[in-house]
Every structure is written in C-alpha cells, then in structure tokens.
Motif scaffolding. Structure first.
Motif, PDB file in Angstrom:
ATOM      1  N   ASN A  88       0.841  -1.190   0.000  1.00  0.00           N
ATOM      2  CA  ASN A  88       0.000   0.000   0.000  1.00  0.00           C
ATOM      3  C   ASN A  88       0.880   1.246   0.000  1.00  0.00           C
ATOM      4  OD1 ASN A  88       0.999   0.074   2.618  1.00  0.00           O
ATOM      5  ND2 ASN A  88      -0.874  -0.820   3.494  1.00  0.00           N
ATOM      6  N   GLU A  89       0.274   2.394   0.201  1.00  0.00           N
ATOM      7  CA  GLU A  89       1.018   3.653   0.146  1.00  0.00           C
ATOM      8  C   GLU A  89       2.092   3.735   1.240  1.00  0.00           C
ATOM      9  OE1 GLU A  89       1.323   6.171  -1.892  1.00  0.00           O
ATOM     10  OE2 GLU A  89      -0.014   5.185  -3.309  1.00  0.00           O
ATOM     11  N   ALA A  90       1.846   3.085   2.370  1.00  0.00           N
ATOM     12  CA  ALA A  90       2.847   3.104   3.446  1.00  0.00           C
ATOM     13  C   ALA A  90       4.123   2.384   3.003  1.00  0.00           C
ATOM     14  CB  ALA A  90       2.273   2.442   4.699  1.00  0.00           C
ATOM     15  N   VAL A  91       3.946   1.247   2.311  1.00  0.00           N
ATOM     16  CA  VAL A  91       5.103   0.503   1.803  1.00  0.00           C
ATOM     17  C   VAL A  91       5.809   1.310   0.714  1.00  0.00           C
ATOM     18  CG1 VAL A  91       5.858  -1.614   0.654  1.00  0.00           C
ATOM     19  CG2 VAL A  91       4.047  -1.718   2.381  1.00  0.00           C
ATOM     20  N   VAL A  92       5.010   1.946  -0.129  1.00  0.00           N
ATOM     21  CA  VAL A  92       5.584   2.769  -1.203  1.00  0.00           C
ATOM     22  C   VAL A  92       6.446   3.881  -0.620  1.00  0.00           C
ATOM     23  CG1 VAL A  92       5.039   4.390  -3.065  1.00  0.00           C
ATOM     24  CG2 VAL A  92       3.755   2.257  -2.854  1.00  0.00           C
ATOM     25  N   SER A  93       5.936   4.572   0.392  1.00  0.00           N
ATOM     26  CA  SER A  93       6.682   5.673   1.006  1.00  0.00           C
ATOM     27  C   SER A  93       7.954   5.182   1.682  1.00  0.00           C
ATOM     28  CB  SER A  93       5.796   6.395   2.032  1.00  0.00           C
ATOM     29  OG  SER A  93       4.662   6.950   1.405  1.00  0.00           O
ATOM     30  N   ARG A  94       7.863   4.007   2.308  1.00  0.00           N
ATOM     31  CA  ARG A  94       9.027   3.484   3.024  1.00  0.00           C
ATOM     32  C   ARG A  94      10.147   3.094   2.046  1.00  0.00           C
ATOM     33  NH1 ARG A  94       8.793  -1.244   7.689  1.00  0.00           N
ATOM     34  NH2 ARG A  94      10.756  -0.686   8.720  1.00  0.00           N
ATOM     35  N   ILE A  95       9.763   2.447   0.946  1.00  0.00           N
ATOM     36  CA  ILE A  95      10.778   2.052  -0.045  1.00  0.00           C
ATOM     37  C   ILE A  95      11.336   3.279  -0.757  1.00  0.00           C
ATOM     38  CG2 ILE A  95      11.156   0.784  -2.205  1.00  0.00           C
ATOM     39  CD1 ILE A  95       9.194  -1.301  -1.257  1.00  0.00           C
ATOM     40  N   ARG A  96      10.477   4.255  -1.017  1.00  0.00           N
ATOM     41  CA  ARG A  96      10.931   5.469  -1.706  1.00  0.00           C
ATOM     42  C   ARG A  96      11.984   6.230  -0.888  1.00  0.00           C
ATOM     43  NH1 ARG A  96       6.144   7.676  -3.174  1.00  0.00           N
ATOM     44  NH2 ARG A  96       6.245   6.976  -5.351  1.00  0.00           N
ATOM     45  N   SER A  97      11.950   6.052   0.438  1.00  0.00           N
ATOM     46  CA  SER A  97      12.896   6.770   1.301  1.00  0.00           C
ATOM     47  C   SER A  97      14.257   6.077   1.405  1.00  0.00           C
ATOM     48  CB  SER A  97      12.303   6.917   2.709  1.00  0.00           C
ATOM     49  OG  SER A  97      12.164   5.645   3.335  1.00  0.00           O
ATOM     50  N   ASP A 103      12.641   6.310  -7.705  1.00  0.00           N
ATOM     51  CA  ASP A 103      11.189   6.346  -7.882  1.00  0.00           C
ATOM     52  C   ASP A 103      10.607   4.993  -7.516  1.00  0.00           C
ATOM     53  OD1 ASP A 103       8.674   7.228  -8.477  1.00  0.00           O
ATOM     54  OD2 ASP A 103       9.013   7.480 -10.631  1.00  0.00           O
ATOM     55  N   VAL A 104       9.350   5.001  -7.080  1.00  0.00           N
ATOM     56  CA  VAL A 104       8.592   3.780  -6.832  1.00  0.00           C
ATOM     57  C   VAL A 104       7.278   3.904  -7.585  1.00  0.00           C
ATOM     58  CG1 VAL A 104       7.494   2.289  -5.129  1.00  0.00           C
ATOM     59  CG2 VAL A 104       9.637   3.445  -4.562  1.00  0.00           C
ATOM     60  N   ILE A 105       7.002   2.941  -8.472  1.00  0.00           N
ATOM     61  CA  ILE A 105       5.814   3.001  -9.336  1.00  0.00           C
ATOM     62  C   ILE A 105       4.853   1.889  -8.935  1.00  0.00           C
ATOM     63  CG2 ILE A 105       5.002   2.965 -11.717  1.00  0.00           C
ATOM     64  CD1 ILE A 105       7.930   3.601 -12.524  1.00  0.00           C
ATOM     65  N   PRO A 106       3.753   2.220  -8.219  1.00  0.00           N
ATOM     66  CA  PRO A 106       2.779   1.184  -7.849  1.00  0.00           C
ATOM     67  C   PRO A 106       1.932   0.794  -9.057  1.00  0.00           C
ATOM     68  CG  PRO A 106       2.399   3.271  -6.671  1.00  0.00           C
ATOM     69  CD  PRO A 106       3.387   3.534  -7.746  1.00  0.00           C
ATOM     70  N   SER A 107       1.444  -0.447  -9.038  1.00  0.00           N
ATOM     71  CA  SER A 107       0.616  -0.899 -10.166  1.00  0.00           C
ATOM     72  C   SER A 107      -0.453  -1.863  -9.689  1.00  0.00           C
ATOM     73  CB  SER A 107       1.478  -1.579 -11.230  1.00  0.00           C
ATOM     74  OG  SER A 107       1.972  -2.816 -10.774  1.00  0.00           O
ATOM     75  N   TYR A 108      -1.592  -1.814 -10.383  1.00  0.00           N
ATOM     76  CA  TYR A 108      -2.637  -2.818 -10.236  1.00  0.00           C
ATOM     77  C   TYR A 108      -2.618  -3.675 -11.501  1.00  0.00           C
ATOM     78  CZ  TYR A 108      -4.467   0.559  -6.812  1.00  0.00           C
ATOM     79  OH  TYR A 108      -4.609   1.426  -5.762  1.00  0.00           O
ATOM     80  N   GLN A 109      -2.924  -4.949 -11.351  1.00  0.00           N
ATOM     81  CA  GLN A 109      -2.923  -5.839 -12.506  1.00  0.00           C
ATOM     82  C   GLN A 109      -4.127  -6.762 -12.443  1.00  0.00           C
ATOM     83  OE1 GLN A 109       0.939  -7.803 -12.815  1.00  0.00           O
ATOM     84  NE2 GLN A 109       1.977  -5.949 -12.105  1.00  0.00           N
ATOM     85  N   ALA A 237       1.848  -4.950  -7.446  1.00  0.00           N
ATOM     86  CA  ALA A 237       3.306  -4.938  -7.603  1.00  0.00           C
ATOM     87  C   ALA A 237       3.814  -3.507  -7.521  1.00  0.00           C
ATOM     88  CB  ALA A 237       3.717  -5.560  -8.938  1.00  0.00           C
ATOM     89  N   LEU A 238       5.081  -3.393  -7.144  1.00  0.00           N
ATOM     90  CA  LEU A 238       5.761  -2.099  -7.134  1.00  0.00           C
ATOM     91  C   LEU A 238       6.974  -2.211  -8.052  1.00  0.00           C
ATOM     92  CD1 LEU A 238       5.828  -1.403  -3.276  1.00  0.00           C
ATOM     93  CD2 LEU A 238       4.041  -0.763  -4.918  1.00  0.00           C
ATOM     94  N   LEU A 239       7.178  -1.209  -8.871  1.00  0.00           N
ATOM     95  CA  LEU A 239       8.353  -1.159  -9.717  1.00  0.00           C
ATOM     96  C   LEU A 239       9.278  -0.102  -9.138  1.00  0.00           C
ATOM     97  CD1 LEU A 239       5.685  -1.699 -11.697  1.00  0.00           C
ATOM     98  CD2 LEU A 239       7.531  -2.071 -13.317  1.00  0.00           C
ATOM     99  N   VAL A 240      10.392  -0.558  -8.608  1.00  0.00           N
ATOM    100  CA  VAL A 240      11.324   0.327  -7.898  1.00  0.00           C
ATOM    101  C   VAL A 240      12.471   0.674  -8.830  1.00  0.00           C
ATOM    102  CG1 VAL A 240      12.800   0.591  -5.882  1.00  0.00           C
ATOM    103  CG2 VAL A 240      10.701  -0.780  -5.731  1.00  0.00           C
ATOM    104  N   ALA A 241      12.629   1.968  -9.091  1.00  0.00           N
ATOM    105  CA  ALA A 241      13.701   2.438  -9.969  1.00  0.00           C
ATOM    106  C   ALA A 241      14.885   2.905  -9.130  1.00  0.00           C
ATOM    107  CB  ALA A 241      13.201   3.570 -10.855  1.00  0.00           C
ATOM    108  N   ALA A 242      16.030   2.249  -9.316  1.00  0.00           N
ATOM    109  CA  ALA A 242      17.258   2.680  -8.635  1.00  0.00           C
ATOM    110  C   ALA A 242      17.873   3.848  -9.404  1.00  0.00           C
ATOM    111  CB  ALA A 242      18.244   1.519  -8.555  1.00  0.00           C
TER     112      ALA A 242
END
Length: 416
Positions: A88-97, A103-109, A237-242
C-alpha cells in the motif's frame, strides 16, 4: 606408393560402391548438420533474448508480496493463499525513502475482456501512471495520433498486439475509438461471481518495446485500475527504480533488510540469468541428440568398411602378394574413412546452416514477436563440429582398416 595414389585408390573404391558410400556419407551429413543447425538456433535464441532484455530498464526492480500458505487441503480446499504483506502507500513511502531509490511506481494488474465493434479480446491490464511507461521501458514509442492522458480515468492505451492482433486483417481498435472493458471477480462478501464493466476511449497505441509486461497488455491510470479491479488501494506490484543499474543490488539488499522473505524481488538481470541457464541446458540436451545421430553415422562407416574388407579380400591378398605392407593396407582403408568423413562433414556444414534458418523460420511463424531472431553460426562451433565428424569417421574406420591390414595373403588368395 605416395599419399596421392592412396587417395585415388580410396576414391575409386568408394565409387565402385556408390549407393553404399552415399548412404554412409548421408549418415555423417545428418549428424553434423543437426549439430550445426541446433547450435546455430540456440546461439541465435540466446542473442535474441539478450537483445530483448537490453531494451528493458536495467535499474528497475519488480517487487511483489510473497504468498502465505493457506490452511486448506493440497487439492484446492480451504481459503486461497493470502499475501504476507500488503503493498500500500505506506510501503511505497518506506521504499521510496531508501538510499539510491529514485522512484517507486505502484501498479494494479488483472485480466479483462475488451469489446469493440462486436469483437472481443482477452488481455491483461497494467494500471499505472501512464507517464511512468518511459521509466519501465525507455524505448516506448507510440503510433501517430496517440497521446498520454495520465489524469483521465476514461483513457486507455493499447499495446500494438492488442490493437492489431497477429493474424487478423483488420485492427481490433484504433486511436479515438470507444471500447468496453469487463472485469470478472468474486465478491468477498457474498462469494458470488460479479462483473464490472466500464467504457474507455483509446488515447494511444504503443509500438512493441520488447518488455513482455506491457507488450501484451493495456494501460490505464491507477484511479481507473483501483475502481474497476476493486483493489481498495492494495497494489499488486511495485516497480522500484534505482538511481542506476549499478545500485540495483544495493537497493535489493535494503528492501530485504526491511521485509525479509515477506516480499519477492525480481530484476531483469536475474531473469536473464535464469533464461540463459535454461538455454544452456537445452543446448546440452539438443547437442546430445545430434551427437547420437553422429554416432549412428560412425556405426554406418564401420559397417560399410567392414563389408568392403570382406568383399575385397582377394584384392587385399593380391596387393600383399606383390609387396604391399600392412601399413599400406591400413592407411588405404583409413583414407576411405577419412574421405567419407570429410565429404559428409563438409556437406553437413551447408545443410546445417540451411536447416538453422528453416528451424528459426518455423519458430518465428508460431511467435511473431521473434521474427527478428536469426541463427548464429560461430566459426569455433562450426570447426568443432567438422573436426568431431571427421575424427569420429576416422575412428570408426580403425577396426576395419586394422582387420584388413592383418589379413594373411595366402588366406586371402584362397578366398572364393
């Protein structure tokens, strides 16, 4: 007698037995050509896979939630597996930090059915911010007239293979066309199968990028995805860009430090390594099959030369009676085996090259996305196959040649 005369005698002996010699040579051709064709196809497939993955963003990690085991029976009873962690958004924010994360790109499939002009097409949906397509697949391009409307929940982008299905003479949909999308799901409250249907306008059609995630899917923004797929803000899924490909391993370690085995991480590099390992195993398997065919050819050479020794026993006895040494008889029959091997191996190179292109063409006809794949014939591989074919041929001729050289002249001349 010099080596030139020995070759002349050997060729004359093969000509006298044209049919048998031709069939023996054909056995060598089959074995060597099969090895060349399969090696060329495998090398071509490996190059094609590497080229396709080079189009992917090397700095992107694919993050999914690991599945917890359900308490149901192993035959499908009980509740389905549930995610160990909710993306969820909490996980997205944590990984983005995390360090080195740009960048962190969330997706629905999900799987949906599109309907346009009375035609239906089953496909997958990849629901993200459409502008992020360039992060996931930097080579993304669109057909003329396309546009990205990232804030429009009614806009949909189609992959080329969805808009123009392979084998169809008319497109399924064009830019500006309205189509209906239907999502089938099970209501968690009632347990009944339900359908969600929405209308979309095609805002763009993507050209093939080489990324299988989006080359066979449709894209609409996260607002539409969350509503239509009933995700309740839980990402698939989350697509995490290094920051760059050099930091992928470091980012992966940081994510593992936070979530351990509760999260799944895949990188293009890991996928490529897995596929290359599979290709290597497949290559070994196909090469072993071709080697068996080559060994069958060697058995044919043994049979041919052994029969030739039996038929030419009086000729051998006559040559020995007029002074031919054992070494001369031995070399004479070995040269026959060598000649069969050289002719068969050389012809097998040409037949194998043609066979490689035929195999690739057959594969491409089944999968249009591989039409740019071509066989690769490496000189060292070709040389190895040629040497192996000739070497096995000479080795196969050793026993008949030795048998001929040990024939006693008196015994040979008495043979009817």
């Amino acid at each position: 007698m010099n080596i030139k005369e020995i070759f002349a005698l050997s060729i004359d002996a093969l000509r006298e037995r044209k049919t048998r010699s031709a069939l023996t040579i054909m056995m060598v051709v089959v074995g060597s050509s099969l090895m060349v064709a399969l090696n060329g196809m495998t090398a071509g497939f490996s190059n094609f896979i590497s080229f396709q993955f080079s189009k992917l963003a090397p700095n992107v990690l694919f993050v999914t939630s690991a599945q917890a085991q359900s308490g149901g029976d192993p035959f499908g009873g009980g509740p389905p597996p549930v995610p160990k962690i909710t993306l969820n958004e909490a996980v997205v924010s944590r990984i983005r930090s995390l360090p080195f994360v740009s960048d962190v790109i969330p997706s629905y499939q999900g799987a949906i059915t599109l309907e346009a002009g009375g035609r239906k097409h089953d496909t997958t949906v990849f629901s993200i911010d459409p502008q992020k397509l360039y992060v996931i697949a930097p080579t993304t391009t669109f057909f003329e007239g396309s546009s990205i409307r990232q804030n429009d929940p009614s806009a949909i982008i189609l992959a080329e293979r969805v808009a123009n299905p392979p084998g169809d003479s008319t497109p399924f949909a064009v830019v500006g066309q309205t189509l209906r999308a239907t999502y089938t799901f099970v209501d968690p409250d009632t347990g009944k199968q339900e359908k969600e249907t929405r209308s979309f306008v095609v805002s763009g059609i993507m050209k093939a990028t080489g990324n299988p995630t989006i080359d066979n899917a449709v894209v609409f923004n996260r607002i539409a995805g969350n509503q239509m797929l009933h995700k309740a803000g839980k990402y698939d899924a989350l697509l995490v860009a290094a920051d760059s490909g050099d930091f992928v391993d470091a980012v992966e370690k940081e994510i593992r430090r936070l979530y351990g085995k509760d999260i799944g991480i895949t990188t293009p590099k890991a996928i490529l390594e897995t596929i290359q390992q599979f290709i290597g195993g497949f290559s070994s398997f196909t090469t072993s099959i071709a080697l068996v065919a080559l060994l069958v050819g060697a058995v044919g050479i043994i049979t041919t030369l052994y029969t030739s020794v039996t038929e030419r026993i009086r000729e051998i006895g006559t040559m020995k009676a007029i002074g031919a040494q054992n070494s001369f008889i031995l070399v004479l029959f070995l040269v026959e085996a060598l000649t069969i091997g050289v002719i068969g191996a050389t012809a097998g190179m040409g037949v194998g090259i043609m066979g490689g292109y035929v195999l690739i063409a057959g594969f491409a006809s089944q999968d249009p996305s591989s039409q740019n794949m071509t066989p690769v014939f490496l000189p060292q591989d070709m040389g190895t196959v040629w040497g192996l074919s000739v070497g096995l041929s000479v080795l196969a001729g050793m026993y008949p040649a030795w048998r001929a050289s040990r024939t006693a002249p008196i015994v040979a001349l008495r043979r009817e």
